[in-house]
Design an enzyme around this catalytic site. Structure first.
Site, PDB file in Angstrom:
ATOM      1  N   GLU A 125      -3.642  38.251  82.110  1.00 17.19           N
ATOM      2  CA  GLU A 125      -3.072  38.311  82.284  1.00 17.19           C
ATOM      3  C   GLU A 125      -3.196  40.038  82.333  1.00 17.19           C
ATOM      4  OE1 GLU A 125      -0.338  37.106  84.570  1.00 17.19           O
ATOM      5  OE2 GLU A 125      -0.323  34.658  83.591  1.00 17.19           O
ATOM      6  N   GLU A 129      -0.911  38.526  93.800  1.00 14.82           N
ATOM      7  CA  GLU A 129      -1.601  38.205  93.430  1.00 14.82           C
ATOM      8  C   GLU A 129      -2.468  37.071  92.908  1.00 14.82           C
ATOM      9  OE1 GLU A 129      -0.889  35.970  88.227  1.00 14.82           O
ATOM     10  OE2 GLU A 129       0.760  35.774  90.878  1.00 14.82           O
ATOM     11  N   HIS A 188      -4.004  31.131  91.298  1.00 15.26           N
ATOM     12  CA  HIS A 188      -3.494  31.258  92.611  1.00 15.26           C
ATOM     13  C   HIS A 188      -4.546  30.976  94.015  1.00 15.26           C
ATOM     14  CE1 HIS A 188      -0.279  31.148  90.308  1.00 15.26           C
ATOM     15  NE2 HIS A 188      -0.097  32.287  89.795  1.00 15.26           N
ATOM     16  N   HIS A 195      -5.233  36.166  86.296  1.00 15.82           N
ATOM     17  CA  HIS A 195      -3.866  36.162  86.706  1.00 15.82           C
ATOM     18  C   HIS A 195      -3.475  37.407  86.726  1.00 15.82           C
ATOM     19  CE1 HIS A 195      -2.817  32.018  87.135  1.00 15.82           C
ATOM     20  NE2 HIS A 195      -4.342  31.755  86.780  1.00 15.82           N
TER      21      HIS A 195
END
Length: 318
Positions: A280, A144, A107, A199
């Site tokens: 993650e 995030e 992101h 992430h």
């Protein structure tokens, strides 16, 4: 000392007066010079202290202190933007000299202000998906995007110290994105020896733990992962093991088997031509995981785990 102090006169003793005047002058000149030297340095010190910090994407090494890693309120902090991608970092000497690593911070802090731009569809080979998303955040608002960028900065520093050339897909140096197809393309064009996309998850609050996502075989349209599946799996296992060793983070209790998951619906993996995996690092909606991810010391451990896995992968058999 400021101004000029006149020399005293001693009537009737001209010879001694001249010697005394000379002595005073010789003592005064070095004092003035020394005072000027110290004054110049004091001004320089004050100027340096007042100078603004380097903007994101500058060549100065990142500040990995707690204050730089995350503001007290958990927000991402101010960002600067440009249209260009972050340039590769210079290679050095060490066990990874001559190797190129792509780090992909998931992101972008600016995505939330460009929802229309990141909402457009892109081709990932076997489907079309959104260019990007805003990502998730902790309940306290630590995003995030801020987390991934901080961990990537820390991992980059370690890898550079080991001699690697490190390429970032973004460094908060653009208004939004890049899109998932461009993220893959950046690694392909850099001819990266390995790539990791960092992430944090936004799962239900009762779930916790980390997991690694590896590419499955996809041969459709612009996607062809047949040449990277095996190497990506090897990288994924190393990343799972080294990340767990470094952080003590538990395996995910809601996705994957033993913290490993294979997917064929992620554009960043489908379109990659270089070995690539996602991690993650935890569930930001879970209280315990969020406490870890907002801790700068834990983020340093996360970065060390990522760097250790890449080092092990790239030096295997050497």
């Amino acid at each position: 000392m400021t101004g000029t102090t006149p020399h005293p006169e001693f009537p009737g003793r001209p010879r001694r007066a001249r010697r005394l005047g000379t002595a005073v002058l010789l003592c005064t000149v070095p004092a003035l010079c020394a005072g000027g030297w110290f004054g110049w340095h004091a001004l320089a010190d004050r100027s340096a202290a007042a100078a603004p910090p380097s903007p994101a994407g500058a060549t100065a090494p990142p500040d990995t202190s707690q204050a730089a890693a995350a503001p007290p309120d958990g927000s991402a902090g101010p960002e600067t933007a440009s249209a260009s991608a972050a340039p590769p970092s210079p290679a050095g000497r060490g066990p990874l000299a001559g190797r190129t690593v792509l780090l992909d911070p998931g992101h972008n802090p600016g995505n939330s202000g460009h929802t229309r731009d990141i909402g457009r569809q892109v081709d990932i080979g076997n489907a079309r998906k959104e260019c990007d998303t805003t990502g998730t955040s902790t309940d306290a608002g630590y995003s995030e995007a801020a987390y991934t960028l901080d961990v990537v900065h820390r991992a980059r520093e370690i890898l550079q110290q080991r001699g690697a050339t490190v390429v970032l897909t973004q460094d908060a140096d653009r208004p939004f994105g890049p899109c998932i197809d461009e993220r893959a393309r950046i690694g392909n064009e850099a001819k990266a020896d390995a790539a990791v996309s960092v992430h944090a998850d936004g799962a239900p609050a009762a779930r916790h733990g980390f997991h690694v996502i590896m590419p499955g075989k996809v041969t459709a349209g612009p996607a062809d992962t047949s040449g990277i599946v095996e190497d990506s799996h090897r990288l994924g296992v190393l990343l799972r093991d080294r990340f767990q060793q470094a952080t003590g983070q538990a395996y995910s209790d809601y996705i994957g088997k033993q913290a490993l998951d294979t997917r064929t619906d992620l554009g960043g993996l489908n379109l990659s031509r270089v070995p690539k995996v996602f991690i993650e690092c935890g569930n930001m909606r879970n209280t315990a995981d969020a406490q870890h991810m907002t801790d700068p010391q834990w983020r340093q451990k996360a970065a060390e785990g990522i760097a250790e896995a890449l080092t092990a992968y790239l030096t295997a058999g050497s």
